[in-house]
Design a protein around this motif. Structure first.
Motif, PDB file in Angstrom:
ATOM      1  N   ILE A   6      41.359  50.294  49.699  1.00 31.55           N
ATOM      2  CA  ILE A   6      39.834  50.129  50.324  1.00 31.55           C
ATOM      3  C   ILE A   6      40.255  49.417  51.354  1.00 31.55           C
ATOM      4  N   THR A   7      39.913  49.420  52.508  1.00 34.34           N
ATOM      5  CA  THR A   7      39.953  48.663  53.885  1.00 34.34           C
ATOM      6  C   THR A   7      38.364  48.542  54.233  1.00 34.34           C
ATOM      7  N   LEU A   8      38.242  47.178  54.218  1.00 33.42           N
ATOM      8  CA  LEU A   8      36.883  46.663  54.746  1.00 33.42           C
ATOM      9  C   LEU A   8      36.927  46.044  55.995  1.00 33.42           C
ATOM     10  N   CYS A  17      28.152  42.643  56.102  1.00 35.69           N
ATOM     11  CA  CYS A  17      29.568  42.771  55.750  1.00 35.69           C
ATOM     12  C   CYS A  17      29.524  41.989  54.468  1.00 35.69           C
ATOM     13  N   ASP A  18      29.060  40.917  54.126  1.00 35.53           N
ATOM     14  CA  ASP A  18      29.108  39.959  52.913  1.00 35.53           C
ATOM     15  C   ASP A  18      28.391  40.768  51.669  1.00 35.53           C
ATOM     16  N   LYS A  19      27.309  41.776  52.162  1.00 34.08           N
ATOM     17  CA  LYS A  19      26.840  42.434  51.110  1.00 34.08           C
ATOM     18  C   LYS A  19      28.073  43.597  50.630  1.00 34.08           C
ATOM     19  N   ALA A  20      28.364  44.251  51.560  1.00 35.48           N
ATOM     20  CA  ALA A  20      29.431  45.257  51.539  1.00 35.48           C
ATOM     21  C   ALA A  20      30.638  44.775  50.638  1.00 35.48           C
ATOM     22  N   LYS A  21      30.872  43.639  50.933  1.00 35.66           N
ATOM     23  CA  LYS A  21      32.386  42.921  50.276  1.00 35.66           C
ATOM     24  C   LYS A  21      31.792  42.933  48.493  1.00 35.66           C
ATOM     25  N   ALA A  22      30.704  42.294  48.384  1.00 35.71           N
ATOM     26  CA  ALA A  22      30.242  41.873  47.066  1.00 35.71           C
ATOM     27  C   ALA A  22      29.930  43.285  46.527  1.00 35.71           C
ATOM     28  N   THR A  23      29.791  44.456  47.176  1.00 37.13           N
ATOM     29  CA  THR A  23      29.552  45.829  46.439  1.00 37.13           C
ATOM     30  C   THR A  23      31.039  46.180  45.996  1.00 37.13           C
ATOM     31  N   ASP A  30      35.395  48.366  37.956  1.00 36.61           N
ATOM     32  CA  ASP A  30      35.479  49.552  37.289  1.00 36.61           C
ATOM     33  C   ASP A  30      36.542  50.307  37.661  1.00 36.61           C
ATOM     34  N   TRP A  31      36.960  50.374  38.804  1.00 36.03           N
ATOM     35  CA  TRP A  31      38.058  51.030  39.362  1.00 36.03           C
ATOM     36  C   TRP A  31      39.355  50.228  39.803  1.00 36.03           C
ATOM     37  N   ASN A  32      40.230  51.030  39.907  1.00 37.11           N
ATOM     38  CA  ASN A  32      41.686  50.211  40.214  1.00 37.11           C
ATOM     39  C   ASN A  32      41.979  50.440  41.651  1.00 37.11           C
ATOM     40  N   PHE A  33      41.839  49.570  42.703  1.00 36.79           N
ATOM     41  CA  PHE A  33      42.040  49.762  43.986  1.00 36.79           C
ATOM     42  C   PHE A  33      42.435  48.373  44.572  1.00 36.79           C
ATOM     43  N   ARG A  34      43.100  48.439  45.764  1.00 28.23           N
ATOM     44  CA  ARG A  34      43.457  47.064  46.334  1.00 28.23           C
ATOM     45  C   ARG A  34      42.324  47.109  47.461  1.00 28.23           C
ATOM     46  N   LEU A  35      41.902  46.068  47.720  1.00 28.87           N
ATOM     47  CA  LEU A  35      40.991  45.468  48.590  1.00 28.87           C
ATOM     48  C   LEU A  35      41.499  44.765  49.818  1.00 28.87           C
ATOM     49  N   GLU A  36      41.364  45.505  51.066  1.00 27.48           N
ATOM     50  CA  GLU A  36      42.117  44.922  52.206  1.00 27.48           C
ATOM     51  C   GLU A  36      40.716  44.386  53.294  1.00 27.48           C
ATOM     52  N   GLU A  37      40.600  43.262  53.753  1.00 25.23           N
ATOM     53  CA  GLU A  37      39.446  42.941  54.565  1.00 25.23           C
ATOM     54  C   GLU A  37      40.286  42.682  55.713  1.00 25.23           C
ATOM     55  N   HIS A  49      36.202  49.716  69.032  1.00 19.32           N
ATOM     56  CA  HIS A  49      36.100  50.739  68.147  1.00 19.32           C
ATOM     57  C   HIS A  49      34.840  50.586  67.110  1.00 19.32           C
ATOM     58  N   TYR A  50      34.700  49.409  66.449  1.00 14.45           N
ATOM     59  CA  TYR A  50      33.808  49.188  65.438  1.00 14.45           C
ATOM     60  C   TYR A  50      32.555  48.217  65.473  1.00 14.45           C
ATOM     61  N   GLY A  51      32.563  47.774  66.970  1.00 11.53           N
ATOM     62  CA  GLY A  51      31.696  46.715  67.024  1.00 11.53           C
ATOM     63  C   GLY A  51      30.331  46.811  66.473  1.00 11.53           C
ATOM     64  N   LEU A  52      29.654  48.092  66.894  1.00 11.25           N
ATOM     65  CA  LEU A  52      28.384  48.239  66.402  1.00 11.25           C
ATOM     66  C   LEU A  52      28.119  48.734  64.740  1.00 11.25           C
ATOM     67  N   MET A  53      29.250  49.176  64.259  1.00 13.00           N
ATOM     68  CA  MET A  53      29.265  50.030  62.988  1.00 13.00           C
ATOM     69  C   MET A  53      29.540  49.232  62.021  1.00 13.00           C
ATOM     70  N   ILE A  54      30.079  48.001  61.955  1.00 11.59           N
ATOM     71  CA  ILE A  54      30.313  47.148  60.909  1.00 11.59           C
ATOM     72  C   ILE A  54      29.248  46.691  59.943  1.00 11.59           C
ATOM     73  N   PRO A  55      29.432  46.617  58.626  1.00 13.51           N
ATOM     74  CA  PRO A  55      30.714  46.687  57.920  1.00 13.51           C
ATOM     75  C   PRO A  55      31.286  48.308  57.955  1.00 13.51           C
ATOM     76  N   VAL A  56      32.494  48.447  58.052  1.00  9.79           N
ATOM     77  CA  VAL A  56      33.041  49.862  58.125  1.00  9.79           C
ATOM     78  C   VAL A  56      34.100  49.952  56.944  1.00  9.79           C
ATOM     79  N   VAL A  57      34.020  51.076  55.790  1.00  8.38           N
ATOM     80  CA  VAL A  57      34.674  51.174  54.688  1.00  8.38           C
ATOM     81  C   VAL A  57      35.846  52.314  54.861  1.00  8.38           C
ATOM     82  N   HIS A  58      37.069  52.166  54.600  1.00  6.82           N
ATOM     83  CA  HIS A  58      37.952  53.073  54.714  1.00  6.82           C
ATOM     84  C   HIS A  58      38.567  53.225  53.216  1.00  6.82           C
ATOM     85  N   ILE A  59      38.831  54.507  52.647  1.00  6.86           N
ATOM     86  CA  ILE A  59      39.485  54.676  51.418  1.00  6.86           C
ATOM     87  C   ILE A  59      40.890  55.517  51.779  1.00  6.86           C
ATOM     88  N   ASP A  60      41.889  54.813  51.632  1.00  9.35           N
ATOM     89  CA  ASP A  60      43.227  55.326  51.952  1.00  9.35           C
ATOM     90  C   ASP A  60      43.294  55.965  53.334  1.00  9.35           C
TER      91      ASP A  60
END
Length: 83
Positions: A6-8, A17-23, A30-37, A49-60
């Motif tokens: 998961i890329t944040l 962004c802080d709330k997203a990271k806490a989530t 509960d889940w096995n994943f690697r978190l990249e920020e 690309h992401y200026g007004l959208m952040i936080p943005v979450v990608h899974i794989d």
């Protein structure tokens, strides 16, 4: 099976962004994943690309959420991936 990544995409001084990271850290219990920020301010391209959208979450590499990150939605996406 490869570990899910998961890329944040974030930036400094971003309460959403802080709330997203806490989530995501809660989901990690509960889940096995690697978190990249990634701070979008380290790259003009990412900022453009992401200026007004952040936080943005990608899974794989697939964008699955931005702005308000919903724990239930991300959990469902992880369940689909881990079938």
């Amino acid at each position: 099976m490869a570990q899910t990544i998961i890329t944040l995409y974030t930036r400094n001084r971003c309460p959403l962004c802080d709330k997203a990271k806490a989530t995501l850290l809660e989901l990690k219990e509960d889940w096995n994943f690697r978190l990249e920020e990634i701070d979008i301010e380290t790259s003009d391209e990412l900022t453009e690309h992401y200026g007004l959208m952040i936080p943005v979450v990608h899974i794989d590499g697939e964008e699955v959420g931005f702005g308000f990150v919903d724990k239930f939605d991300i959990s469902n996406r992880l369940q689909e991936k881990n079938g």
